[in-house]
Design a protein around this motif. Sequence first.
Motif, PDB file in Angstrom:
ATOM      1  N   ASP B 218       0.861  -1.173   0.000  1.00 17.81           N
ATOM      2  CA  ASP B 218       0.000   0.000   0.000  1.00 17.81           C
ATOM      3  C   ASP B 218       0.898   1.224   0.000  1.00 17.81           C
ATOM      4  OD1 ASP B 218      -2.291   1.470  -0.003  1.00 17.81           O
ATOM      5  OD2 ASP B 218      -2.554   1.414   2.178  1.00 17.81           O
ATOM      6  N   ALA B 223       2.449  -3.549   3.398  1.00 14.56           N
ATOM      7  CA  ALA B 223       1.493  -3.352   4.480  1.00 14.56           C
ATOM      8  C   ALA B 223       1.331  -4.644   5.282  1.00 14.56           C
ATOM      9  CB  ALA B 223       0.157  -2.901   3.929  1.00 14.56           C
ATOM     10  N   LEU B 224       1.185  -5.758   4.579  1.00 18.45           N
ATOM     11  CA  LEU B 224       0.962  -7.033   5.254  1.00 18.45           C
ATOM     12  C   LEU B 224       1.754  -8.111   4.543  1.00 18.45           C
ATOM     13  CD1 LEU B 224      -2.915  -6.798   5.211  1.00 18.45           C
ATOM     14  CD2 LEU B 224      -1.503  -6.417   7.235  1.00 18.45           C
ATOM     15  N   THR B 225       2.214  -9.075   5.296  1.00 21.26           N
ATOM     16  CA  THR B 225       2.829 -10.238   4.675  1.00 21.26           C
ATOM     17  C   THR B 225       2.575 -11.441   5.569  1.00 21.26           C
ATOM     18  OG1 THR B 225       4.945 -11.285   4.189  1.00 21.26           O
ATOM     19  CG2 THR B 225       5.045  -9.295   5.509  1.00 21.26           C
ATOM     20  N   GLY B 226       2.213 -12.563   4.932  1.00 23.51           N
ATOM     21  CA  GLY B 226       1.901 -13.743   5.737  1.00 23.51           C
ATOM     22  C   GLY B 226       1.175 -14.789   4.915  1.00 23.51           C
ATOM     23  N   GLU B 230      -4.323 -15.905   7.016  1.00 23.91           N
ATOM     24  CA  GLU B 230      -4.079 -14.804   7.955  1.00 23.91           C
ATOM     25  C   GLU B 230      -4.447 -13.469   7.317  1.00 23.91           C
ATOM     26  OE1 GLU B 230      -0.032 -14.057   9.716  1.00 23.91           O
ATOM     27  OE2 GLU B 230       0.116 -16.187   9.159  1.00 23.91           O
ATOM     28  N   ILE B 231      -3.884 -13.258   6.121  1.00 23.90           N
ATOM     29  CA  ILE B 231      -4.036 -11.954   5.479  1.00 23.90           C
ATOM     30  C   ILE B 231      -5.493 -11.682   5.115  1.00 23.90           C
ATOM     31  CG2 ILE B 231      -3.352 -10.549   3.492  1.00 23.90           C
ATOM     32  CD1 ILE B 231      -0.941 -11.065   5.037  1.00 23.90           C
ATOM     33  N   SER B 234      -7.801 -10.714   7.826  1.00 25.04           N
ATOM     34  CA  SER B 234      -7.447  -9.584   8.685  1.00 25.04           C
ATOM     35  C   SER B 234      -8.265  -8.347   8.309  1.00 25.04           C
ATOM     36  CB  SER B 234      -5.957  -9.276   8.556  1.00 25.04           C
ATOM     37  OG  SER B 234      -5.705  -8.700   7.299  1.00 25.04           O
ATOM     38  N   GLU B 236      -7.122  -5.277   8.369  1.00 21.93           N
ATOM     39  CA  GLU B 236      -6.306  -4.341   7.580  1.00 21.93           C
ATOM     40  C   GLU B 236      -6.470  -4.580   6.086  1.00 21.93           C
ATOM     41  OE1 GLU B 236      -5.295  -6.147  10.157  1.00 21.93           O
ATOM     42  OE2 GLU B 236      -3.606  -5.260  11.226  1.00 21.93           O
ATOM     43  N   ALA B 237      -6.470  -5.857   5.689  1.00 19.23           N
ATOM     44  CA  ALA B 237      -6.584  -6.171   4.266  1.00 19.23           C
ATOM     45  C   ALA B 237      -7.865  -5.590   3.703  1.00 19.23           C
ATOM     46  CB  ALA B 237      -6.543  -7.680   4.058  1.00 19.23           C
TER      47      ALA B 237
END
Lengths: 273, 282
Positions: B218, B223-226, B230-231, B234, B236-237
Amino acid sequence: MSVFEGFKFRKVSSVVHNLDPRVKFFFVLVLFVMAVLFTNFLALLVLFLVPLPFVFVAKVNRQWLRSLRGAALLAIFIFATNFIFGYFYPTSLSGITQPVDTLFEYVVLLERSVAMTLRFVVLISSFSVFFLTTSPDHLGLALQQSHVPYEFCFAFTTAVRFVPVLADEAQTIMDAQKARGLELERGNLFKRVRNYIPILIPLIVNAIRRSLELAESMESRAWGASKKRTNLYELKLKRADYVLVVISVLMLICAVYVWLFVPVPSLTTLLSL
Amino acid sequence: MAVIKTNDLTYTYPGATKPSIEKVSLTINKGDFVILTGPSGCGKTTLCRCFNGLVPHFYNGKLEGTLTVAGLDVAEHQIYELARHVGLVFQNPENQLFALSVEKDVAFGLENFAMPREEMRKRVEWALKMAGISELAERPPHELSGGQQQRVAIASVLAMQPDIMILDEPTSFLDPLGAEKIFEVINDLNKKLGITTILVEHRLDLAAKYANHVIVMDNGKVALTGSPREIFSSEEARLIGVGIPKATKLYQHLKKNGVELKSVPVTTEEAANLLREVLKNA
Ligand SMILES: Nc1ncnc2c1ncn2[C@@H]1O[C@H](COP(=O)(O)OP(=O)(O)OP(=O)(O)O)[C@@H](O)[C@H]1O
Ligand SMILES: [Mg+2]
């Protein structure tokens, strides 16, 4: 779009298409030299007939006719200039003397002008046989194996590959701009040329963007990794190619012999016997 | 084992005022199937260009931080050196094929490596077979469908036998069916040959099930990794606007309404099975 049709090479296979482009080019050069050697109508008529079997074996008669038709205007022009110049400046060599007045002299002049036109037609015809039966891929390969720098050969094949794409794009842009109210066929000549600017600009911008993407893709596939590239394809002379080389050389020898030692009669003298 | 490792990677295009990617620190392991996603303009393409050296060698500009790909420091090695290890497939199939026959296009990279003709023939045939397009070998690429063209592009990268294959939105010009076929080819290469795969994609519904690692970017940052589960589950995603698979969305809706599935589904089949279980217990 018919202008671009000629550039779209369809993969066709025939004995003539499969000939080595270098050999085919040699053959065309021999025809070229012979056509320049002779000014005689009968000799040129024979030369005109020589590439015809190739046209029919390769089944490119329609395209071949089209290219001849394209050259028609120029042929008429050549005929007219020859005739007019021959009329005003007859040379003693051609057997006519000023003033051109007898029927015989007119016929000689006519034959000579036709011969000159035929010479041009022979050149056009043999070159069009070459280009109609040689795939751009083969041509690029021939260039490369003739030690033309690879960059140049690559540019050549890529250009051939992208011409139809750009033609399509031009058509799309034209349609889009027309839909927005652009009128192409309006106004005087100057205005009409200016009308094409809204088509040219997006076309050029797109072409540049395209070439950048192309460059990126080439770089990603190791462009420039080694000094001497190899090539998936290789041109190898086959039996048919050797046969054509022999034929070409024989033709050339015969032509030179005839040119030196055998006076070819003109049609007019032949008929008046 | 890490095959790509970046540390605080920051890159600014020449003439740009702000960096397109900023302080990216990532590890991608050998054999991973990574999905890289995020809103338009967040820097996914730029990051892909870093991985094979187009950034900084082709684009110039300023690259900071460290980036190692297949053991090579990208800043120190030319694009053609990296090409032995990293293959990049682009978005627009039309502009990455330039030869007049498919096999010639596939051979392009090998020709650049000056591979002997016999070996090259074999390699080209193998790559075409892996991409499932052996029968197209002699066709002109520009007369193929978008999906076929994209498979030619994949074959032309595969022929160089890279350790890592990066595909930047390879299906955005294709219909869903064509897209699914491409994903299957990619997945095969990943699972059978163990090629580390990085797929930039918006349409996660189709692609998510193949991945074992998801990276969401982003605004130039990671922003996110996994793991996908999980992602996708979440909060946030969702806020970033990632195209979360419908099955995962269903899970979230149910959870909000008091129905808890045992695990987070990514595909429709998984969701169906989990639902069946819940219904049986009810
Ligand atoms: N060649 C370039 N020169 C300058 N700036 C660029 C260039 N390419 C991209 N950018 C900028 O870098 C930023 C990231 O772009 P990038 O193409 O990496 O995004 P993306 O995530 O791939 O987007 P999309 O999903 O639309 O493909 C954008 O702000 C863009 O304007
Ligand atoms: Mg992008």
